[in-house]
Design an enzyme around this catalytic site. Structure first.
Site, PDB file in Angstrom:
ATOM      1  N   GLU A  58      26.230  53.745  17.471  1.00 22.82           N
ATOM      2  CA  GLU A  58      27.267  53.439  16.492  1.00 22.82           C
ATOM      3  C   GLU A  58      26.970  53.955  15.086  1.00 22.82           C
ATOM      4  OE1 GLU A  58      30.366  51.812  16.936  1.00 22.82           O
ATOM      5  OE2 GLU A  58      29.831  52.350  19.001  1.00 22.82           O
ATOM      6  N   SER A  71      64.768  43.480  57.211  1.00 24.72           N
ATOM      7  CA  SER A  71      65.071  42.455  58.217  1.00 24.72           C
ATOM      8  C   SER A  71      64.470  41.099  57.910  1.00 24.72           C
ATOM      9  CB  SER A  71      64.586  42.910  59.600  1.00 24.72           C
ATOM     10  OG  SER A  71      65.439  43.898  60.111  1.00 24.72           O
TER      11      SER A  71
END
Length: 656
Positions: free
Chosen positions: A96, A363
């Protein structure tokens, strides 16, 4: 007196340096004053530095008290950075902010480099150039909003932090307050959440995986996006070697040691279900929670685990037929949701196909046609003729293009004969069929064209399960629900579903209820649902397939327990001849085989309707032992058909 025309004496290099330093200093001071005047006038109150404000957490428990999921924020007491292995903070610094120990809050060269990259890589992932101190300032005092004012205030606050705290204190604040995804704030909470251990016990690989989440807590969440997080963790380890935080040998040893995310999080059990409940919790309370909550749900984790495995294996097993997604929902006789699977993989797609997707029922809609007919006086043994039929300008056809001639209504339903269902719906009235479906629990709009008899109706799996539950529980309509109680972490009950009791409405009279059970048993025993058969149990249901194979269903039940299964593709393109009697019935059977002994399944209700709404398995489940792995499927006690009769899509176009 000086001669005005005489040349001005040139400054010495030292005088020039002093002069321009003074000039630049004056203009720099003017710039700083102006900068502060513009951007520092509405800085947030830094006295809130140690105030922890977070969204309350909501813990979801299954019906036995086992933890299902936690939503919202979770924070643990701050960890002492001196008690962490040295490689833990080093992982964050390496990936970082490599210059963390050498800048005064911000890194101008890093900011210039990031901006140059963003200008020359349009459309690529943007680089931020923020230091750890800037990230901390943003997390503590500002919002993520991208604006010049926010960035300027971030710089001011970063410098302020550097004047107030040592580098170690800043890094400790950062590690204890940053968002690690999954609702975990701070490295101690993240370590507990993802690895079920204190941060002081993190391995090098685990530390790298946590540092990897800083690029995007959601995108690189180790539980939801394991592959992406692992690739980023590799980048972290390489960065640590480059900065000298670890050696190449240590990195290679970390690669050789697998990192295991907590099993509970890795499996992501019931995340679709938890998403579905999240909004309901707030609606039931009438306001946003202000303290940590515990939600006691109806879910049964052993049953849920079996459901997720069945859907995952079923979709994978039929991928060569174009099956890409599946959904499953199971209810008990009073509508309690016991299992809820909204898709093949929550990590890949959070779209919930149990409640958000509406697909044609095929169905699987026919039982509403036959129930309407039974209530009108027809009987299962009534003779009918399977033959060509035209209603208006519509001529439904059977899948094979052939006709069986004289048969009974029971055989017609078991074999999913299209012509008989169409003629029956036309005789009793499609409006009446729609009313029957709505009465049982179908909430979607139902069109009443003749094709509705063959399932040209869009529904979702939950409402299909609700409607079929009436066949399973003795004829009573249920409202599916998943929340039993909501209480605070301290024990105050805020909501209780049982207060006032359930007043279930009888929606299927006798003898129609027993007649429908008789016919739907034959669907499994000798009809299109043969692959769902499990020997030794009283089972019934109905398959469903659309004519173009876009959707396939099996909705089946035993006494007081119903399960609806759907498979298909999210883009609604056809599969390769996938019928309801195939993949859905197989998923249903794979799920129900271990579940039936777990719930001590009862027979399907028949005979006279009970005076009060039954809950055939609710009390049994309430007295079960805490969650355990589901039992293995029992062996069949009756032979299975080697090739059950296929579901018969209507070749003419409308779904069956």
């Amino acid at each position: 007196m000086a001669n005005p025309g005489a040349p001005r004496a040139r400054r010495t290099p030292l005088q020039a340096l002093f002069y321009w330093t003074l000039v630049l200093g004056v203009w720099g001071a003017i710039f700083i004053v102006a900068f502060l005047a513009v951007f520092a006038t509405d800085l947030p109150d830094t006295s809130t530095l140690y105030n922890v404000q977070r969204q309350p957490s909501i813990s979801y428990l299954d019906r036995s008290g086992a933890l299902v999921a936690v939503r919202g924020s979770q924070e643990s007491p701050p960890v002492d950075i001196d008690k962490l292995p040295a490689y833990v903070p080093a992982a964050f610094v390496s990936i970082e902010d490599r210059q963390f120990y050498h800048h005064f809050g911000f890194n101008p060269w890093g900011m210039i480099r990031a901006e140059a990259y963003n200008l020359t890589h349009r459309g690529a992932t943007l680089q931020g150039g923020s230091t750890i101190t800037q990230q901390l300032a943003r997390n503590l005092f500002l919002t993520p909003t991208q604006s010049i004012r926010r960035k300027a205030q971030e710089l001011i606050l970063a410098v302020w932090l550097e004047t107030k705290f040592s580098k170690k204190q800043i890094l400790a604040l950062y590690l204890n307050r940053v968002n690690f995804g999954g609702g975990a704030y701070g490295i101690e909470a993240a370590s507990q959440r993802y690895f079920n251990k204190p941060a002081a016990q993190l391995t090098l690989g685990e530390a790298a995986l946590l540092a990897a989440t800083m690029k995007g807590p959601s995108r690189y969440n180790p539980a939801a996006n394991g592959d992406r997080a692992a690739k980023r963790a590799t980048t972290v380890l390489n960065a640590m070697v480059e900065t000298g935080a670890i050696t190449s040998a240590q990195r290679d040893a970390a690669f050789a040691q697998p990192v295991h995310v907590s099993a509970t999080l890795e499996s992501q059990h019931a995340q679709y279900f938890t998403d579905w409940l999240d909004g309901q919790v707030r609606a039931l309370l009438g306001k946003e929670p202000t303290e940590d909550l515990v939600v006691e749900t109806t879910l049964d984790l052993p049953i849920q685990t079996a459901a997720e495995q069945a859907v995952r294996n079923g979709v994978a097993g039929h991928a060569n037929q174009g099956v890409e997604q599946g959904a499953l929902v199971a209810l008990d006789g009073q509508g309690r949701i016991r299992a809820y699977v909204g898709g093949d993989s929550y990590a890949d797609s959070q779209y919930d196909r149990v409640t958000e997707a509406k697909r044609q029922a095929g169905s699987a809609f026919k039982p509403f046609v036959y129930l309407t007919a039974m209530e009108a006086g027809h009987t299962p043994s009534e003779p009918v003729v399977d033959e060509p039929l035209t209603i208006g300008n519509w001529s439904p056809k059977n899948y094979t293009g052939k006709y069986l001639g004289p048969i009974t209504l029971e055989t017609a339903l078991a074999q999913s004969i299209n012509t008989v269902a169409a003629r029956l719906a036309n005789e009793v009235g499609t409006n009446n069929v729609a009313a029957t479906a709505h009465r049982l629990g179908i909430t979607s709009q139902i069109q009443t064209d003749p094709s509705m008899a063959l399932g040209a109706v869009e529904v979702n799996p939950l409402e299909m399960a609700e409607a079929y539950d009436a066949f399973a529980n003795g004829g009573y309509r249920v409202q599916a629900y998943g929340i039993e109680r909501i209480r605070t972490a301290s024990g105050q009950v805020l909501y209780d579903h049982g207060v006032g009791g359930d007043h279930l409405q009888s929606v299927i009279p006798q003898p129609a209820l027993s007649e429908m059970a008789q016919m739907m048993r034959q669907v499994v025993a000798s009809g299109t649902g043969g692959r769902a058969k499990i020997g030794g149990y009283d089972l019934a249901g109905k398959t469903g397939t659309t004519s173009d194979y876009r959707d396939a269903w099996f909705v089946g039940f035993t006494g007081g327990f119903v399960t609806a299964v759907w498979v298909g593709r999210d883009d609604n393109t056809p599969m390769k001849r996938v019928t309801g009697g195939g993949a859905p019935a197989e998923i249903w059977r794979a799920f129900m085989a271990p579940v039936l002994p777990h719930i001590q399944a009862q027979t399907i209700p028949g005979g006279a309707a009970p005076a009060v709404a039954p809950d055939l398995i609710g009390n049994i489940l309430s007295n079960e032992a805490p969650a355990q792995p589901p039992p293995q499927p029992i062996p069949d006690e009756a032979p299975q058909p080697s090739a059950p009769p296929p579901e018969r899509p209507d070749a003419s176009g409308p779904p069956i």
